[in-house]
Design a protein around this motif. Structure first.
Motif, PDB file in Angstrom:
ATOM      1  N   LEU A 115       0.856  -1.219  -0.002  1.00  0.00           N
ATOM      2  CA  LEU A 115      -0.041   0.020   0.050  1.00  0.00           C
ATOM      3  C   LEU A 115       1.026   1.236  -0.001  1.00  0.00           C
ATOM      4  N   ASN A 116       0.390   2.391  -0.693  1.00  0.00           N
ATOM      5  CA  ASN A 116       1.100   3.403  -0.555  1.00  0.00           C
ATOM      6  C   ASN A 116       0.622   4.363   0.334  1.00  0.00           C
ATOM      7  N   ALA A 117       0.897   5.541   0.449  1.00  0.00           N
ATOM      8  CA  ALA A 117       0.492   6.583   1.716  1.00  0.00           C
ATOM      9  C   ALA A 117      -1.182   6.950   1.459  1.00  0.00           C
ATOM     10  N   SER A 118      -1.474   6.703   0.411  1.00  0.00           N
ATOM     11  CA  SER A 118      -2.793   6.804  -0.060  1.00  0.00           C
ATOM     12  C   SER A 118      -3.805   5.625   0.284  1.00  0.00           C
ATOM     13  N   ASP A 119      -3.293   4.507   0.854  1.00  0.00           N
ATOM     14  CA  ASP A 119      -3.850   3.220   0.948  1.00  0.00           C
ATOM     15  C   ASP A 119      -4.528   2.772  -0.395  1.00  0.00           C
ATOM     16  N   GLU A 120      -3.361   2.978  -1.489  1.00  0.00           N
ATOM     17  CA  GLU A 120      -4.013   2.293  -2.722  1.00  0.00           C
ATOM     18  C   GLU A 120      -2.765   1.393  -2.894  1.00  0.00           C
ATOM     19  N   GLU A 121      -3.345   0.095  -3.314  1.00  0.00           N
ATOM     20  CA  GLU A 121      -2.496  -1.021  -3.863  1.00  0.00           C
ATOM     21  C   GLU A 121      -1.408  -0.930  -4.997  1.00  0.00           C
ATOM     22  N   MET A 122      -0.115  -1.051  -4.576  1.00  0.00           N
ATOM     23  CA  MET A 122       0.614  -1.017  -5.799  1.00  0.00           C
ATOM     24  C   MET A 122       1.200  -2.364  -6.004  1.00  0.00           C
ATOM     25  N   SER A 123       1.570  -2.729  -7.129  1.00  0.00           N
ATOM     26  CA  SER A 123       2.219  -4.059  -7.490  1.00  0.00           C
ATOM     27  C   SER A 123       3.467  -3.930  -8.101  1.00  0.00           C
ATOM     28  N   PHE A 124       4.465  -4.478  -7.636  1.00  0.00           N
ATOM     29  CA  PHE A 124       5.905  -4.441  -7.905  1.00  0.00           C
ATOM     30  C   PHE A 124       6.410  -6.019  -8.340  1.00  0.00           C
ATOM     31  N   PHE A 125       7.433  -5.767  -9.294  1.00  0.00           N
ATOM     32  CA  PHE A 125       8.240  -6.827  -9.798  1.00  0.00           C
ATOM     33  C   PHE A 125       9.757  -6.674  -9.176  1.00  0.00           C
ATOM     34  N   THR A 126      10.116  -7.885  -8.591  1.00  0.00           N
ATOM     35  CA  THR A 126      11.618  -7.440  -7.929  1.00  0.00           C
ATOM     36  C   THR A 126      12.136  -8.866  -8.487  1.00  0.00           C
ATOM     37  N   PHE A 127      13.345  -8.882  -9.100  1.00  0.00           N
ATOM     38  CA  PHE A 127      14.266  -9.792  -9.446  1.00  0.00           C
ATOM     39  C   PHE A 127      15.715  -9.310  -8.913  1.00  0.00           C
ATOM     40  N   LYS A 128      16.159 -10.512  -8.199  1.00  0.00           N
ATOM     41  CA  LYS A 128      17.688 -10.423  -7.903  1.00  0.00           C
ATOM     42  C   LYS A 128      18.443 -11.805  -8.079  1.00  0.00           C
ATOM     43  N   PRO A 129      19.426 -11.928  -8.795  1.00  0.00           N
ATOM     44  CA  PRO A 129      19.941 -13.183  -9.250  1.00  0.00           C
ATOM     45  C   PRO A 129      20.595 -13.600  -8.120  1.00  0.00           C
TER      46      PRO A 129
END
Length: 109
Positions: free
Chosen positions: A58-72
């Motif tokens: 959630l961001n500061a406005s309580d809106e859901e955010m989707s993130f992609f994370t990749f670490k080898p």
């Protein structure tokens, strides 16, 4: 990379991104906000990785955010590919959707 389409278009989109990462570097990318009406799924996973996931927060406005994370995986060098499929639903018609397939080609050096 930016790809634009009109809102009336429901054509599927193919995107290919070639990215170079340093050893132990992490790639983080905002995929969408809740208001974008997109769902994301990893449809092809890398073979050697420490982290490769889609998370929601959630961001500061309580809106859901989707993130992609990749670490080898630590000390890995070489190439890995992750494919994410996104379904984008029209706010006006839930039966009108578009599929966006994004191929991430990572070169780790």
């Amino acid at each position: 990379m930016t790809i634009s389409c009109s809102d009336e278009s429901n054509d599927d989109i193919q995107v290919e991104r070639n990215m170079t990462l340093n050893i132990n570097e992490e790639h983080n990318e905002l995929l969408s906000l809740e208001r974008d009406q997109r769902t994301h799924t990893i449809t092809r996973q890398a073979n050697i990785f420490e982290t490769s996931e889609i998370i929601q927060t959630l961001n500061a406005s309580d809106e859901e955010m989707s993130f992609f994370t990749f670490k080898p995986q630590d000390s890995f060098t070489g190439e890995e590919t992750v494919i994410i499929t996104t379904i984008e639903t029209s706010s006006e018609n839930v039966n009108n959707s578009r599929k966006i397939t994004t191929t991430y080609n990572f070169t780790v050096q």
